[in-house]
Design a protein around this motif. Structure first.
Motif, PDB file in Angstrom:
ATOM      1  N   CYS A 353       6.276  14.356   8.948  1.00 54.72           N
ATOM      2  CA  CYS A 353       4.850  13.424   8.125  1.00 54.72           C
ATOM      3  C   CYS A 353       4.947  12.652   7.293  1.00 54.72           C
ATOM      4  CB  CYS A 353       4.077  15.138   8.017  1.00 54.72           C
ATOM      5  SG  CYS A 353       3.901  16.833   9.194  1.00 54.72           S
ATOM      6  N   LEU A 354       4.474  11.140   7.363  1.00 55.69           N
ATOM      7  CA  LEU A 354       4.395  10.637   7.230  1.00 55.69           C
ATOM      8  C   LEU A 354       3.769  10.754   5.214  1.00 55.69           C
ATOM      9  CD1 LEU A 354       6.002   7.513   9.255  1.00 55.69           C
ATOM     10  CD2 LEU A 354       7.352   9.232   7.758  1.00 55.69           C
ATOM     11  N   PRO A 355       3.681   9.994   4.732  1.00 51.07           N
ATOM     12  CA  PRO A 355       2.408  10.410   3.610  1.00 51.07           C
ATOM     13  C   PRO A 355       0.803   9.269   4.280  1.00 51.07           C
ATOM     14  CG  PRO A 355       3.832   9.405   2.929  1.00 51.07           C
ATOM     15  CD  PRO A 355       4.786   9.062   3.765  1.00 51.07           C
ATOM     16  N   ILE A 356      -0.006  10.087   4.070  1.00 51.18           N
ATOM     17  CA  ILE A 356      -1.365   9.471   4.745  1.00 51.18           C
ATOM     18  C   ILE A 356      -2.429  10.086   3.673  1.00 51.18           C
ATOM     19  CG2 ILE A 356      -1.581  11.875   6.566  1.00 51.18           C
ATOM     20  CD1 ILE A 356      -3.134   8.818   7.990  1.00 51.18           C
ATOM     21  N   TYR A 357      -3.088   9.496   3.152  1.00 53.21           N
ATOM     22  CA  TYR A 357      -4.557  10.008   1.750  1.00 53.21           C
ATOM     23  C   TYR A 357      -5.300   8.787   1.904  1.00 53.21           C
ATOM     24  CZ  TYR A 357      -0.865   8.959  -1.183  1.00 53.21           C
ATOM     25  OH  TYR A 357       0.342   8.603  -1.961  1.00 53.21           O
ATOM     26  N   PRO A 358      -6.636   9.012   1.712  1.00 50.61           N
ATOM     27  CA  PRO A 358      -7.192   7.731   0.848  1.00 50.61           C
ATOM     28  C   PRO A 358      -6.966   7.344   0.465  1.00 50.61           C
ATOM     29  CG  PRO A 358      -8.192  10.313   1.575  1.00 50.61           C
ATOM     30  CD  PRO A 358      -7.027  10.262   1.591  1.00 50.61           C
ATOM     31  N   THR A 359      -6.318   7.617  -1.462  1.00 50.18           N
ATOM     32  CA  THR A 359      -6.264   6.013  -1.888  1.00 50.18           C
ATOM     33  C   THR A 359      -4.531   6.200  -1.755  1.00 50.18           C
ATOM     34  OG1 THR A 359      -4.878   8.412  -3.182  1.00 50.18           O
ATOM     35  CG2 THR A 359      -7.533   7.219  -3.550  1.00 50.18           C
ATOM     36  N   LEU A 360      -3.903   6.337  -0.393  1.00 53.94           N
ATOM     37  CA  LEU A 360      -2.921   5.549  -0.614  1.00 53.94           C
ATOM     38  C   LEU A 360      -2.661   4.268   0.083  1.00 53.94           C
ATOM     39  CD1 LEU A 360       0.403   6.100   0.678  1.00 53.94           C
ATOM     40  CD2 LEU A 360      -0.733   5.970   2.153  1.00 53.94           C
ATOM     41  N   GLN A 361      -2.045   3.216  -1.209  1.00 60.24           N
ATOM     42  CA  GLN A 361      -1.802   1.407  -1.452  1.00 60.24           C
ATOM     43  C   GLN A 361      -1.823   1.515  -0.238  1.00 60.24           C
ATOM     44  OE1 GLN A 361      -3.871   0.863  -4.376  1.00 60.24           O
ATOM     45  NE2 GLN A 361      -4.435   2.702  -4.337  1.00 60.24           N
ATOM     46  N   ALA A 362      -2.147   0.271   0.408  1.00 67.98           N
ATOM     47  CA  ALA A 362      -1.477  -0.600   1.257  1.00 67.98           C
ATOM     48  C   ALA A 362       0.282  -1.073   0.908  1.00 67.98           C
ATOM     49  CB  ALA A 362      -2.042  -2.079   0.906  1.00 67.98           C
ATOM     50  N   LYS A 363       0.635  -1.771  -0.118  1.00 70.07           N
ATOM     51  CA  LYS A 363       2.127  -1.385  -1.083  1.00 70.07           C
ATOM     52  C   LYS A 363       2.570  -0.531  -0.652  1.00 70.07           C
ATOM     53  CE  LYS A 363       1.482  -1.416  -5.653  1.00 70.07           C
ATOM     54  NZ  LYS A 363       1.339   0.130  -5.552  1.00 70.07           N
ATOM     55  N   ASP A 364       2.524   1.157  -0.880  1.00 67.96           N
ATOM     56  CA  ASP A 364       2.613   1.834  -0.853  1.00 67.96           C
ATOM     57  C   ASP A 364       2.972   2.227   0.454  1.00 67.96           C
ATOM     58  OD1 ASP A 364       3.364   1.975  -3.583  1.00 67.96           O
ATOM     59  OD2 ASP A 364       1.127   4.105  -4.289  1.00 67.96           O
ATOM     60  N   GLN A 365       2.113   2.100   1.377  1.00 70.38           N
ATOM     61  CA  GLN A 365       2.696   2.416   2.857  1.00 70.38           C
ATOM     62  C   GLN A 365       3.328   1.279   3.754  1.00 70.38           C
ATOM     63  OE1 GLN A 365      -0.788   1.956   5.950  1.00 70.38           O
ATOM     64  NE2 GLN A 365      -0.113   3.196   7.113  1.00 70.38           N
ATOM     65  N   GLN A 366       3.287   0.155   2.791  1.00 67.01           N
ATOM     66  CA  GLN A 366       4.730  -0.670   3.807  1.00 67.01           C
ATOM     67  C   GLN A 366       5.719  -0.167   2.854  1.00 67.01           C
ATOM     68  OE1 GLN A 366       3.494  -3.530   5.737  1.00 67.01           O
ATOM     69  NE2 GLN A 366       5.571  -3.774   6.488  1.00 67.01           N
ATOM     70  N   ARG A 367       6.335   0.582   2.168  1.00 62.44           N
ATOM     71  CA  ARG A 367       7.538   0.444   1.178  1.00 62.44           C
ATOM     72  C   ARG A 367       8.223   2.201   2.724  1.00 62.44           C
ATOM     73  NH1 ARG A 367       6.173   3.485  -4.365  1.00 62.44           N
ATOM     74  NH2 ARG A 367       8.184   4.194  -3.810  1.00 62.44           N
ATOM     75  N   VAL A 368       6.663   2.767   2.941  1.00 62.03           N
ATOM     76  CA  VAL A 368       7.336   3.986   3.888  1.00 62.03           C
ATOM     77  C   VAL A 368       7.827   2.993   5.403  1.00 62.03           C
ATOM     78  CG1 VAL A 368       6.403   5.805   5.061  1.00 62.03           C
ATOM     79  CG2 VAL A 368       5.931   5.383   3.281  1.00 62.03           C
ATOM     80  N   ILE A 369       6.563   1.703   5.537  1.00 63.91           N
ATOM     81  CA  ILE A 369       7.327   1.538   6.950  1.00 63.91           C
ATOM     82  C   ILE A 369       8.511   0.659   6.993  1.00 63.91           C
ATOM     83  CG2 ILE A 369       6.759  -0.666   8.535  1.00 63.91           C
ATOM     84  CD1 ILE A 369       2.879   0.171   7.622  1.00 63.91           C
ATOM     85  N   ASP A 370       8.790  -0.241   5.529  1.00 67.47           N
ATOM     86  CA  ASP A 370       9.596  -0.997   5.455  1.00 67.47           C
ATOM     87  C   ASP A 370      11.400   0.569   6.078  1.00 67.47           C
ATOM     88  OD1 ASP A 370       8.571  -3.022   5.685  1.00 67.47           O
ATOM     89  OD2 ASP A 370       8.744  -3.121   3.137  1.00 67.47           O
TER      90      ASP A 370
END
Ligand code: T4K
Length: 375
Positions: A353-370
């Protein structure tokens, strides 16, 4: 090396609770201080029950101090005993609520498409001792409720949904919480809607709601009358007041979750060996979790990817590994054997399960995706 305080190194957790501005909570606290009603079904408790019925589209709901007490009480309310069919692919609280009631859990495998209890496999597990089915809307994706109800009707069984993940989820008819005999929600800090700790039982009519209300208050009907061996399951006024404030923000929180979910799906679509769990046909989803399957073709195992993310400060979670049926208090049951649960066993070794929550920053989501995309 980056300093520990460099934002690049800030840990990212699988979730982070939504919190409204603190200043907006203070007037609620002032009211509590003024009235000195802290618990036992006070004004905020009553207001939150009404507001949640309205928001969720259900008729009756009883608040609880947490979801687990809700599950324990739901089983008591319907006087469930003997054996109950349930899923091994859940948080331990589901099966624990059965053991705490002296009920034997009987594990049935899950559907590979949804990871929810497979209705086609329930009938074979029913014995003369079976009294109920306890399915879970895992990750907030609805079970095949029609098929489950058909089996329940055929064998005269009750259905209690563990709807801990299913806040706000609708199918074509309306709230999924209106199915079965009872549904139990969790408002834990890690949930889509939180009251720090909290939960609720959704009841189909006023009579059952009244019985549940007695059970959550030691069985008291009035000062001198106790009708059942109840428990203390009440939600406090602080939690209820917080829930009322949270409700103002939940729509925004759900919209943001949806954006994050969509972005993950777009960005991970072409990653060889990664599959995102599809929704289960719900009309309104809540994007409570973002599970991916790490499959053959991906260069790392699920656990190696979990470790790699961790090394980069990203704390994804292997919900639900180990299977509930693998824990020591369950693993001796015949139904707990992995040969009986091949789909659940495979999922529990593959899902992350990957991080998901309302205040997850776009750059932080990008770190996960990368990292998952190995870019
Ligand atoms: N049925 C099902 C299907 C459930 O999933 C649950 C609960 C229940 C029943 C029982 O409902 P409750 O009695 O809990 O209301 C968490 C939760 O404690 C649990 O409520 C939840 N399911 C389960 C799926 O997840 P952990 O052990 O993963 O929690 P923890 O403390 O590791 O938290 C995960 C991450 O969340 C942390 O790494 C950081 C973040 N976090 C957590 C907390 C508690 C925060 O940022 N702030 C916090 O206050 O179990």
């Amino acid at each position: 090396m980056n300093s520990p305080h460099h934002p690049q190194n800030d840990p990212i957790y699988v979730t982070q609770p939504h919190l409204p501005p603190l200043a907006e909570f203070l007037p609620y606290l002032e009211q509590i201080w003024g009235k000195k009603i802290l618990t036992n079904g006070g004004p905020f408790h009553q207001q939150l029950e009404a507001a949640l019925c309205d928001y969720l589209g259900v008729k009756h709901l009883a608040l609880f101090a947490n979801g687990t007490l809700g599950l324990l009480t739901a089983l008591q309310a319907l006087r469930i005993s003997g054996e109950v069919i349930t899923t091994p692919y859940s948080f331990v609280a589901t099966a624990h609520s059965l053991l705490w009631n002296g009920i034997k859990p009987v594990f049935v495998d899950v559907d590979p498409r949804t990871l929810n209890l497979d209705p086609a496999k329930i009938a074979a597990a029913i014995t003369s001792q079976t009294t109920a089915i306890m399915p879970v809307h895992v990750y907030g994706h609805p079970c095949d409720m029609e098929a489950i109800q058909r089996v329940a009707d055929d064998y005269d069984l009750k259905v209690i949904y563990d709807a801990a993940h299913a806040f706000g989820v609708h199918d074509d008819i309306g709230s999924v919480l209106n199915h079965g005999d009872l549904s139990v929600l969790s408002f834990h800090a890690t949930k889509v809607f939180n009251t720090f700790e909290g939960g609720a039982i959704v009841c189909p009519n006023a009579k059952i709601k009244q019985h549940v209300d007695h059970l959550k208050n030691f069985g008291f009907v009035n000062e001198i009358t106790v009708v059942a061996p109840g428990i203390n399951g009440k939600m406090s006024e602080v939690n209820a007041a917080f829930g009322l404030l949270q409700l103002k923000y939940v729509g925004e929180a759900l919209r943001r979750r949806k954006e994050i979910d969509t972005h993950y799906r777009e960005q991970l679509a072409d990653v060889n060996g990664i599959r995102c769990l599809d929704d289960a046909g719900e009309r309104v989803a809540n994007h409570a979790y973002f599970p991916i399957f790490v499959q053959p073709g991906y260069p790392l195992t699920r656990d190696a990817l979990y470790e790699e993310l961790k090394q980069h400060g990203i704390h994804a979670r292997r919900y639900f590994y180990p299977l509930v049926s693998d824990f020591p208090m369950y693993c001796g049951l015949p139904s707990a054997q992995r040969t009986n649960l091949p789909v659940a066993a495979d999922a529990c070794d593959r899902v992350l399960c990957l991080p998901i929550y309302p205040t997850l920053q776009a750059k932080d989501q990008q770190r996960v995706i990368d990292i998952v995309g190995r870019r």
